[in-house]
Structures are given as structure tokens and as C-alpha cells.
Design an enzyme around this catalytic site. Sequence first.
Site, PDB file in Angstrom:
ATOM      1  CD  GLN A  54      -3.096  -0.779   0.024  1.00 28.40           C
ATOM      2  OE1 GLN A  54      -3.138   0.282  -0.605  1.00 28.40           O
ATOM      3  NE2 GLN A  54      -3.938  -1.764  -0.220  1.00 28.40           N
ATOM      4  CB  CYS A  77      -8.498  -9.921   2.215  1.00 25.51           C
ATOM      5  SG  CYS A  77      -7.518  -9.265   0.863  1.00 25.51           S
TER       6      CYS A  77
HETATM    7  N1  PLP Z   1      -0.435  -6.434   1.562  1.00 23.99           N
HETATM    8  C1  PLP Z   1      -1.272  -5.404   1.651  1.00 23.99           C
HETATM    9  C2  PLP Z   1      -1.001  -4.325   2.649  1.00 23.99           C
HETATM   10  C3  PLP Z   1      -2.395  -5.316   0.822  1.00 23.99           C
HETATM   11  O1  PLP Z   1      -3.237  -4.275   0.928  1.00 23.99           O
HETATM   12  C4  PLP Z   1      -2.617  -6.348  -0.113  1.00 23.99           C
HETATM   13  C5  PLP Z   1      -3.830  -6.338  -0.968  1.00 23.99           C
HETATM   14  O2  PLP Z   1      -4.879  -5.869  -0.585  1.00 23.99           O
HETATM   15  C6  PLP Z   1      -1.696  -7.415  -0.179  1.00 23.99           C
HETATM   16  C7  PLP Z   1      -0.615  -7.425   0.674  1.00 23.99           C
HETATM   17  C8  PLP Z   1      -1.869  -8.528  -1.148  1.00 23.99           C
HETATM   18  O3  PLP Z   1      -1.540  -8.131  -2.462  1.00 23.99           O
HETATM   19  P1  PLP Z   1      -2.108  -8.947  -3.701  1.00 23.99           P
HETATM   20  O4  PLP Z   1      -3.565  -8.622  -3.812  1.00 23.99           O
HETATM   21  O5  PLP Z   1      -1.302  -8.469  -4.870  1.00 23.99           O
HETATM   22  O6  PLP Z   1      -1.859 -10.386  -3.417  1.00 23.99           O
END
Ligand code: PLP
Length: 387
Positions: free
Chosen positions: A189, A332
Site C-alpha cells: 500500500q 480480503c
Molecule cells: N499487503 C497489503 C497491505 C495489501 O493491501 C494487499 C492487498 O490488498 C496485499 C498485501 C496482497 O496483495 P495482492 O492482492 O497483490 O496479493
Amino acid sequence: MKEERDVDRDHPIYFDHAATAPVCREAIEAMADALRRFGNPSSRYGYAREAARRVEEDRAAVAQAVGCTPDELYFTSCGTESDNWALRRGVELGRRKGKHIVTTAVEHAAVLETCRDLERQGYEVTYLRPDRAGRIGVEQLAAALRPDTVLVSMMLVNNETGTMLPVERCVRAVKAFDPGILFHCDGVQGFLKTPVPLARLGADLVAVSGHKVGAPKGIGALYIKKGVRLRPLLTGGGQEGGLRSGTEATAQIAAFAAAVRAVQADGDRLERTAAIKEYTLAKLEQTLPELEIVSAGDAPHICAVSLPGYKSEVVVRVLGDRGVCVSSGSACHKGKPSHVFAAMGLPKPWLDGMLRLSFSPASTREEADALVRALKDAAESLFTALS
Ligand code: PLP
């Protein structure tokens, strides 16, 4: 019944950029071009060598934005893979020293769930708890370090509050305690959302993701500082210098680099993003006196507010029906209460009514006004329905 906005599902009023950002025109064009040049970069003939050359050109562009050299940047399938690689292989580097990990209670599931899995494998994890503003102090981290600590994982920008954690100072504290402790930063982020290139923070490993910055989903990268001998997570054909096997996703890589270049060309993007967030928060405060600003966010693109007494999933659905997209927390979570806000120790009515708003430099005042109006209408109609 109030008249609903004409729902244009292709172009919603979008305040959920932390979940994913629209794929930018430059990325789409670069991707289409790369899809037409279908050569496998590992093949030996000239047509494929051209594909390999382009991957290296794209790697240099992303590496420059991360603040590292191209040979320190490895393409992966997403931020989650980068985090998994960093943690699962990172802990192995300290195998002889111990099995203690330090992270924070506000990390993304990509880190937290990996830590839980490592706990099942015999590692011990200390989860640093935030204060009510979502902050973690350097002293807190320093106090958690032990002679058997092998890895620290700390995100730069929290995806639900926009709060920035003091990664640079924490790296210094950790290295002063023991230079052998590996420091991983989830920079997903923070990538291109803060003025400092992520590799300059001093961490050994930094994860980034393409779809938060205008590239399509399915591309990420891991920065591995020179000298850190991380073993691969994916073994196979030996691509990415033998460290990340799998035929290079040439189209996603091209799109990632194109998106990065486009973002970087937009010089005052951080200021514009911060300004539209500030405008939106001020309007919300004026229009909805019951609304609480939980976190105005240090990073320009994220803030968290709450409508105590309301259920955020319902509010999000009602707004969605009017073509306004916001999140009830990290995308998520799928309806479960956010571990981040729970860790901040907020009262239950606040937790229930939590909304995350996230912005881009292209967000407009008209869109912000529409969001505020829709939220006011939603609150009124839900209040009437409840009473
Ligand atoms: N780390 C953070 C802080 C995130 O906000 C996200 C996604 O929302 C991720 C990791 C995971 O990334 P990706 O969606 O590319 O797997």
C-alpha cells in the site's frame, strides 16, 4: 423513496482504490502489445530474445520506482506471493539462531496467515499491538527483540487505516540490536503512494503489487537487497535468476512497468490525492454529524470512518446499489470484522459501522459530493428502517 443515481457499473463512483485500482490506459496498451509478441523469454531464437530484452527493460523501470537496482527486483504473481516468499524463506536464513518472529497485529492477511502457518511449524511469533490510532512505536518493537529473533515483518502503510508505520526507524533499531535479523516490509500500500522509494527504507525485503498502482491483477515483485541469500519459494525452470521459477508473465510485467511509468509521470499525484481526501472528510463531517473519523490516514489515499450503530456491510451494499463503491474494511475480510480495527481496541458500535474510503489522484470533488450525498441518504433510509 429517493431517486437512485443511474448506476453505471462500468464507471462507478469509486472510492476503493486500496482494494484495487482501475487498470490505466498505458498498462492496457502495453499488455495488448506484449500479448501479440508471445515469445517465451527463455527460448533461444531472436523473437524470444526480444521478449527477454523487454522483460529486463520493464524490470529496470519497476526497480527504479522501488529505488533498487534491476538485479535486486524479482517479479512474482502478486503481493501475497512476495510476502509468502519473504517470510517462509526469510526465517530459514536465521535457522541456526532461533525461531522467533516479530510482526504487528495490523498486517495484511498475506503476512498474518503466513505467520500463523509458521507458528504451526514451530516458530514463535510476537504480534505488536497498535494504539487506538493504529500506531506502533519503535520502542515497542525494540522491546520485543530477542537473541533468537530471526525476522521482523512490518508493513509501511496499513491498508485499512492509511496509518504509516515507522519502518525506517524500526529497521535502524533492529539492525542496531542485531544486523543478522532480516527485515521484511510489506510495501504493497506504500508503493508510489509515499515520497520515499521503498528500498531506501533500509529493509532487506520489500513486497509490492501491480494492481494497486494501475497494472492488472496477477503481478507483483519482491525486492531482495543485494547480499541477502533468499532461497526460491517456487522451484522449476530457473527463471528470474533461478530465484522464482515460472515462465515470465510478459504481458503483466509490461503492464506493470507501463503503469509505474504513468504514475511517476504524474508529478503532483500525492498532493492531489491528499487534497481530495481532505475535502471528502471535511464534507462528511459537515453533513453527517454522527460520523466518526477513525483514521484520517498518513498516506494520502486511505482513511477510515465509522457510522456507529450502523452495519457497514449493509451501508456498503446500499451505496453499491447507487453506483458508489467503498469498502467495509480490507476486501480480503469477506464480511468478518476487521482484525485491524479490533486490535485498535475500538468500541463495538464503531467496529460495526466501519468504512474504508480510498482515493486516487483522479478522484474528483463531484464524486466526493456524490459519495457524501449517497452516504447521508443511506444513513437516513437505514435509520428509518431500524426505527
Ligand atoms: N499487503 C497489503 C497491505 C495489501 O493491501 C494487499 C492487498 O490488498 C496485499 C498485501 C496482497 O496483495 P495482492 O492482492 O497483490 O496479493
